[in-house]
Scaffold this motif. Sequence first.
Motif, short mmCIF file in Angstrom:
data_model
loop_
_atom_site.label_atom_id
_atom_site.label_comp_id
_atom_site.label_asym_id
_atom_site.label_seq_id
_atom_site.Cartn_x
_atom_site.Cartn_y
_atom_site.Cartn_z
N THR A 38 20.03 55.87 46.97
CA THR A 38 21.70 54.63 47.27
C THR A 38 21.66 52.86 46.75
O THR A 38 23.01 52.64 47.09
CB THR A 38 22.02 55.52 48.56
OG1 THR A 38 20.90 54.47 49.32
CG2 THR A 38 22.01 56.73 49.39
N VAL A 221 30.83 64.07 44.44
CA VAL A 221 31.50 63.02 44.58
C VAL A 221 31.28 62.58 43.55
O VAL A 221 31.60 61.37 43.24
CB VAL A 221 31.21 62.99 46.27
CG1 VAL A 221 31.61 61.26 45.82
CG2 VAL A 221 32.39 64.17 46.75
N PHE A 313 37.09 54.27 44.50
CA PHE A 313 37.11 55.91 44.08
C PHE A 313 36.96 55.99 45.49
O PHE A 313 35.66 55.50 46.25
CB PHE A 313 35.76 56.45 43.15
CG PHE A 313 35.48 58.22 43.08
CD1 PHE A 313 36.71 58.44 42.03
CD2 PHE A 313 35.36 58.81 43.90
CE1 PHE A 313 36.87 59.82 42.16
CE2 PHE A 313 35.40 59.84 44.20
CZ PHE A 313 36.39 60.74 42.77
N1 ACO Z 1 16.76 61.38 53.67
C1 ACO Z 1 16.12 62.53 52.43
N2 ACO Z 1 16.13 63.82 52.13
C2 ACO Z 1 17.41 63.27 52.05
C3 ACO Z 1 18.82 62.77 52.61
C4 ACO Z 1 17.72 61.75 53.58
N3 ACO Z 1 19.15 61.05 54.07
N4 ACO Z 1 19.35 63.98 52.27
C5 ACO Z 1 18.73 64.78 51.86
N5 ACO Z 1 17.80 64.45 51.24
C6 ACO Z 1 17.34 65.84 50.83
C7 ACO Z 1 18.45 66.64 50.49
O1 ACO Z 1 18.44 68.16 51.62
C8 ACO Z 1 17.59 67.74 49.44
O2 ACO Z 1 16.12 68.81 49.58
P1 ACO Z 1 16.14 69.89 49.62
O3 ACO Z 1 15.74 69.68 47.72
O4 ACO Z 1 14.61 70.35 50.18
O5 ACO Z 1 17.29 70.75 49.38
C9 ACO Z 1 16.76 66.32 48.66
O6 ACO Z 1 16.40 66.04 49.94
C10 ACO Z 1 18.42 66.17 47.49
O7 ACO Z 1 19.05 66.34 48.01
P2 ACO Z 1 20.49 65.96 46.92
O8 ACO Z 1 21.62 66.19 47.80
O9 ACO Z 1 20.58 66.67 45.60
O10 ACO Z 1 20.28 64.43 46.84
P3 ACO Z 1 21.03 63.65 45.64
O11 ACO Z 1 19.62 62.94 44.51
O12 ACO Z 1 22.35 64.19 45.15
O13 ACO Z 1 21.73 62.15 46.24
C11 ACO Z 1 23.48 61.37 47.07
C12 ACO Z 1 22.49 62.63 48.02
C13 ACO Z 1 22.72 60.46 47.43
C14 ACO Z 1 23.99 61.86 48.17
C15 ACO Z 1 24.48 61.26 46.62
O14 ACO Z 1 24.51 62.92 45.94
C16 ACO Z 1 25.14 60.43 45.71
O15 ACO Z 1 25.03 59.52 45.79
N6 ACO Z 1 26.15 61.32 45.83
C17 ACO Z 1 27.51 60.55 46.14
C18 ACO Z 1 27.91 60.65 47.77
C19 ACO Z 1 29.33 58.68 47.70
O16 ACO Z 1 28.18 57.67 47.57
N7 ACO Z 1 30.05 59.15 49.05
C20 ACO Z 1 30.68 58.59 49.65
C21 ACO Z 1 32.24 58.90 49.58
S1 ACO Z 1 32.62 58.66 48.21
C22 ACO Z 1 32.27 57.32 47.39
O17 ACO Z 1 32.85 55.93 47.81
C23 ACO Z 1 32.33 56.57 46.10
#
Ligand code: ACO
Length: 326
Positions: A38, A221, A313
């Motif tokens: 992030t 998202v 967004f």
């Molecule tokens: N710490 C450690 N591990 C975690 C955490 C955490 N905080 N959160 C999730 N994981 C784990 C998951 O459980 C998963 O484990 P698994 O493989 O054993 O199931 C693994 O990490 C990968 O999870 P994903 O969800 O695939 O991780 P991803 O690489 O997609 O990253 C994230 C997650 C950071 C939320 C990403 O999807 C993202 O940035 N999405 C956008 C969300 C956002 O910014 N929303 C805000 C509101 S909308 C806006 O403002 C634009």
Amino acid sequence: MMGTVILGTGSSLPKRIMTNKDLEVIVDTDDEWIFSRTGIRNRRIGGAGEKTHQIAADAGRKALEMAGILPEELDLVVVGTISSHMLMPSCACFVQKELGAVNAFAYDINAACSGFIYGMDMADKYIRSENQKKILVIGAETLSGRLNWKDRNTCILFGDGAGAAVFGHSNDSTRGVVGSNLHSDGRLWRLLHMHTAPSTNPDLEVPDNPGAHIIMEGREVFKYAVKAMEDSVCALLKQENISMDSIKLFIPHQANIRILKNLLERLQFPEEKVFVNVSDYGNTSAASVPIALDEANRQGLFARGDTILLCSFGGGFTWGASLIKW
Ligand code: ACO
């Protein structure tokens, strides 16, 4: 032709800093995971005296001070928020009371992270149609009170804060808000949403209402956010016949660094012309763009005549982009 200009900006952040290390004792996560996924290191968490309307009013006060305008001179107060401490009255009414903006009318906009950009567009349209208006637009959130602190997928992402801008008119038609390109798609609501308190009418209650906290499908998202912001930025530049090269500073919604990097890559926009503070504050939703705008303004990163691009967004989905000639 008259223009809508920004006369002053302000921002306000709660005092308490929550680090990724602090989160390690709350949920199963670690600093390395959070930062690499992030770009966030710290976020602010509201405490006593730092409710949404209180930090909103503080940001508004600073914006008024910079503009050299008294609260009584305001005609309208608009607050973009999804985390006011009450549903009624609006956060904007509380801000009006805090500031003593006795001659203004006041209301909230619920457009999640796009609240400020939507509010700015509204201020521009009011000012162009009614001439002498002075309008305070604020984005303010205390999402720390709207998170499931057991859900590591969401609670690591967000932070509290407020940002504000005072809008007024200018007879100099070469300055001001150039235009906006705004969108919503309610069909995708499920991917990012928050319930209200349970309904007291059983017929209207949603089954299994989990309570008023953020629920998100992070990967979905992510994909929509990048594509939607890319599309609205490109459409706006085309609409206003402005080239990417002529933008002095790009201030995108500070959701997370990977969304931003993907967006910049797709737009082929140079990183050095982008303002980023997500590492310090996390995602502050409606407050993210105006906090960044205020910080960039106070750091002197743009001057009179420069073109600034904003985009956002958020839940709804809502998204859009705006251009300002400072
Ligand atoms: N710490 C450690 N591990 C975690 C955490 C955490 N905080 N959160 C999730 N994981 C784990 C998951 O459980 C998963 O484990 P698994 O493989 O054993 O199931 C693994 O990490 C990968 O999870 P994903 O969800 O695939 O991780 P991803 O690489 O997609 O990253 C994230 C997650 C950071 C939320 C990403 O999807 C993202 O940035 N999405 C956008 C969300 C956002 O910014 N929303 C805000 C509101 S909308 C806006 O403002 C634009």
